[in-house]
Motif scaffolding. Structure first.
Motif, PDB file in Angstrom:
ATOM      1  N   ALA B  47       0.838  -1.197   0.000  1.00 30.61           N
ATOM      2  CA  ALA B  47       0.000   0.000   0.000  1.00 30.61           C
ATOM      3  C   ALA B  47       0.873   1.247   0.000  1.00 30.61           C
ATOM      4  O   ALA B  47       0.560   2.242  -0.664  1.00 30.61           O
ATOM      5  N   GLY B  48       2.001   1.194   0.722  1.00 30.20           N
ATOM      6  CA  GLY B  48       2.933   2.319   0.732  1.00 30.20           C
ATOM      7  C   GLY B  48       3.495   2.581  -0.650  1.00 30.20           C
ATOM      8  O   GLY B  48       3.586   3.733  -1.089  1.00 30.20           O
ATOM      9  N   SER B  49       3.842   1.495  -1.384  1.00 25.19           N
ATOM     10  CA  SER B  49       4.389   1.718  -2.725  1.00 25.19           C
ATOM     11  C   SER B  49       3.300   2.251  -3.651  1.00 25.19           C
ATOM     12  O   SER B  49       3.578   3.081  -4.526  1.00 25.19           O
ATOM     13  N   ALA B  50       2.043   1.813  -3.439  1.00 26.67           N
ATOM     14  CA  ALA B  50       0.943   2.379  -4.224  1.00 26.67           C
ATOM     15  C   ALA B  50       0.815   3.871  -3.944  1.00 26.67           C
ATOM     16  O   ALA B  50       0.621   4.672  -4.864  1.00 26.67           O
ATOM     17  N   ALA B  51       0.965   4.254  -2.670  1.00 20.97           N
ATOM     18  CA  ALA B  51       0.875   5.670  -2.310  1.00 20.97           C
ATOM     19  C   ALA B  51       2.001   6.463  -2.963  1.00 20.97           C
ATOM     20  O   ALA B  51       1.802   7.599  -3.416  1.00 20.97           O
ATOM     21  N   LEU B  52       3.200   5.848  -3.054  1.00 20.58           N
ATOM     22  CA  LEU B  52       4.318   6.548  -3.708  1.00 20.58           C
ATOM     23  C   LEU B  52       4.025   6.752  -5.195  1.00 20.58           C
ATOM     24  O   LEU B  52       4.327   7.807  -5.759  1.00 20.58           O
ATOM     25  N   PHE B  53       3.427   5.728  -5.831  1.00 23.26           N
ATOM     26  CA  PHE B  53       3.047   5.885  -7.246  1.00 23.26           C
ATOM     27  C   PHE B  53       2.027   7.003  -7.410  1.00 23.26           C
ATOM     28  O   PHE B  53       2.092   7.786  -8.365  1.00 23.26           O
ATOM     29  N   LEU B  54       1.078   7.078  -6.456  1.00 21.12           N
ATOM     30  CA  LEU B  54       0.084   8.161  -6.499  1.00 21.12           C
ATOM     31  C   LEU B  54       0.771   9.515  -6.436  1.00 21.12           C
ATOM     32  O   LEU B  54       0.416  10.439  -7.161  1.00 21.12           O
ATOM     33  N   MET B  55       1.773   9.623  -5.569  1.00 21.97           N
ATOM     34  CA  MET B  55       2.467  10.904  -5.414  1.00 21.97           C
ATOM     35  C   MET B  55       3.221  11.292  -6.675  1.00 21.97           C
ATOM     36  O   MET B  55       3.458  12.467  -6.939  1.00 21.97           O
ATOM     37  N   LEU B  56       3.631  10.255  -7.464  1.00 22.80           N
ATOM     38  CA  LEU B  56       4.339  10.537  -8.718  1.00 22.80           C
ATOM     39  C   LEU B  56       3.371  10.866  -9.843  1.00 22.80           C
ATOM     40  O   LEU B  56       3.796  11.144 -10.964  1.00 22.80           O
ATOM     41  N   GLY B  57       2.077  10.818  -9.558  1.00 20.81           N
ATOM     42  CA  GLY B  57       1.095  11.099 -10.594  1.00 20.81           C
ATOM     43  C   GLY B  57       0.745   9.880 -11.424  1.00 20.81           C
ATOM     44  O   GLY B  57       0.011   9.991 -12.392  1.00 20.81           O
ATOM     45  N   ALA B  58       1.277   8.713 -11.059  1.00 20.59           N
ATOM     46  CA  ALA B  58       0.962   7.492 -11.803  1.00 20.59           C
ATOM     47  C   ALA B  58      -0.271   6.863 -11.171  1.00 20.59           C
ATOM     48  O   ALA B  58      -0.205   5.847 -10.490  1.00 20.59           O
ATOM     49  N   GLU B  59      -1.406   7.489 -11.437  1.00 17.10           N
ATOM     50  CA  GLU B  59      -2.632   7.091 -10.756  1.00 17.10           C
ATOM     51  C   GLU B  59      -3.037   5.666 -11.102  1.00 17.10           C
ATOM     52  O   GLU B  59      -3.365   4.868 -10.226  1.00 17.10           O
ATOM     53  N   PHE B  60      -2.967   5.338 -12.389  1.00 16.15           N
ATOM     54  CA  PHE B  60      -3.424   4.019 -12.825  1.00 16.15           C
ATOM     55  C   PHE B  60      -2.557   2.914 -12.238  1.00 16.15           C
ATOM     56  O   PHE B  60      -3.063   1.897 -11.752  1.00 16.15           O
ATOM     57  N   VAL B  61      -1.226   3.120 -12.260  1.00 12.85           N
ATOM     58  CA  VAL B  61      -0.313   2.113 -11.707  1.00 12.85           C
ATOM     59  C   VAL B  61      -0.603   1.911 -10.227  1.00 12.85           C
ATOM     60  O   VAL B  61      -0.625   0.779  -9.729  1.00 12.85           O
ATOM     61  N   ALA B  62      -0.857   3.020  -9.514  1.00 14.58           N
ATOM     62  CA  ALA B  62      -1.092   2.936  -8.073  1.00 14.58           C
ATOM     63  C   ALA B  62      -2.311   2.073  -7.777  1.00 14.58           C
ATOM     64  O   ALA B  62      -2.247   1.156  -6.952  1.00 14.58           O
ATOM     65  N   TRP B  63      -3.412   2.323  -8.498  1.00 17.67           N
ATOM     66  CA  TRP B  63      -4.629   1.555  -8.197  1.00 17.67           C
ATOM     67  C   TRP B  63      -4.536   0.146  -8.722  1.00 17.67           C
ATOM     68  O   TRP B  63      -5.198  -0.759  -8.202  1.00 17.67           O
ATOM     69  N   THR B  64      -3.707  -0.071  -9.766  1.00 18.22           N
ATOM     70  CA  THR B  64      -3.455  -1.442 -10.198  1.00 18.22           C
ATOM     71  C   THR B  64      -2.712  -2.213  -9.115  1.00 18.22           C
ATOM     72  O   THR B  64      -2.997  -3.383  -8.857  1.00 18.22           O
ATOM     73  N   MET B  65      -1.747  -1.548  -8.478  1.00 17.82           N
ATOM     74  CA  MET B  65      -1.043  -2.138  -7.333  1.00 17.82           C
ATOM     75  C   MET B  65      -2.048  -2.628  -6.298  1.00 17.82           C
ATOM     76  O   MET B  65      -1.961  -3.753  -5.805  1.00 17.82           O
ATOM     77  N   VAL B  66      -3.010  -1.737  -5.959  1.00 15.47           N
ATOM     78  CA  VAL B  66      -3.986  -2.074  -4.913  1.00 15.47           C
ATOM     79  C   VAL B  66      -4.863  -3.235  -5.376  1.00 15.47           C
ATOM     80  O   VAL B  66      -5.068  -4.209  -4.643  1.00 15.47           O
ATOM     81  N   LEU B  67      -5.346  -3.144  -6.630  1.00 13.82           N
ATOM     82  CA  LEU B  67      -6.260  -4.174  -7.131  1.00 13.82           C
ATOM     83  C   LEU B  67      -5.572  -5.522  -7.246  1.00 13.82           C
ATOM     84  O   LEU B  67      -6.078  -6.529  -6.753  1.00 13.82           O
TER      85      LEU B  67
END
Lengths: 122, 172
Positions: B47-67
């Motif tokens: 979840a932390g790495s997903a949050a880091l992706f979110l901070m980089l603006g990589a929204e899709f990658v972040a939520w793919t991480m979660v899913l």
């Protein structure tokens, strides 16, 4: 980019409010309620039936294959999201592409059904 | 850049909190005595790495991480543990390995190598400002990367059939 961060601050505030609500409710009830623990109260509640065995028991092996299938189709779903967002502008070509993609994976599902993986037998 | 300047930016504070939480969770993954707790700590780290992706603006990658990772891969791990290592209370033997110091050395070496290579390769190159949303991925996926996209379906099919073959014994 600033809008983007502001949107997520809204999400964070909302999540924080949710956590705070539960914390206040649980904390207030902890402070207000009488504290009389007993063995019966600590039992796990299962619709009034007496719990049998341990909570840390073994799961049936059969669930594994469902988790495996779920993983594959979860990845498939992830590819459908960007397609669904842009389907209108991409047109028929993308529709055909996604149809091919799904049909190939449906082959896997057919294989699973033919192998009897989805049948629940003991 | 001075540390005081660095910490003055709110985004850096958020990054610091997320990174520290990730490191703590990752350490607990390898030190926890209960495998189930280790798997759940892996959820925190992912979840932390997903949050880091979110901070980089990589929204899709972040939520793919979660899913995919939190939603499916960790569930698969948990099923694997619950099937094979039950009862899953704290293990009587420590979840340890006699080669832990060489393992630590290898982990640190890998980190040093990756950190050096990525900083040398990208140096001060700034990320393009903006957010990569699901629609942007869709635009390139169904335009330039159509063939790789179709190849992915075969990879998934191979994984599906391979998983079934490995996990299920044919009835004779």
């Amino acid at each position: 980019m600033t809008d983007y961060f502001q949107d997520y601050i809204t999400v964070a505030v909302f999540a924080g409010a949710g956590i705070g609500l539960v914390a206040v409710a649980m904390g207030a009830s902890f402070l207000l309620r009488p504290h009389k623990p007993s063995l019966v109260k600590r039992q796990s509640y299962e619709c009034g039936i007496n719990p049998v065995g341990d909570g840390w028991s073994q799961t049936h092996v059969r669930y594994y294959i469902f988790a495996l299938l779920f993983l594959i189709f979860d990845v498939e779903a992830v590819f459908i999201f960007p397609w669904a967002v842009r389907l209108e502008s991409l047109g028929t070509f993308a529709l055909v592409e996604m149809a091919i993609f799904i049909v190939i994976l449906l082959g896997g599902l057919v294989y699973a059904v033919r192998k009897g993986v989805l049948r629940w037998e003991s | 850049m001075q540390f005081t300047d660095w910490i003055a930016d709110a985004r850096n504070i958020v990054f610091l909190v997320i990174a520290l939480a990730m490191v703590g969770a990752a350490v607990m993954v390898v030190t926890s005595r209960n495998v189930i707790h280790a798997a759940l700590m892996l959820v925190v780290a992912l979840a932390g790495s997903a949050a880091l992706f979110l901070m980089l603006g990589a929204e899709f990658v972040a939520w793919t991480m979660v899913l995919v990772y939190i939603g499916a891969v960790v569930v698969l791990f948990l099923f694997g543990i619950m099937i094979t290592r039950a009862p899953t209370k704290a293990d009587p033997v420590r979840l340890d390995h006699k080669h832990r110091w060489p393992a630590l050395l290898v982990a640190l070496g890998t980190f040093a190598a990756m950190a050096t290579v990525t900083t040398l390769a990208f140096e001060d190159a700034a990320l393009p400002d903006g957010v990569a949303r699901a629609g942007d991925i869709g635009d390139v996926l169904f335009d330039r990367f159509v063939i790789p996209f179709e190849v992915v379906s075969f990879v998934l099919l191979a994984a599906l059939i391979g998983g079934i073959v490995l996990a299920r014994k044919d009835p004779e």
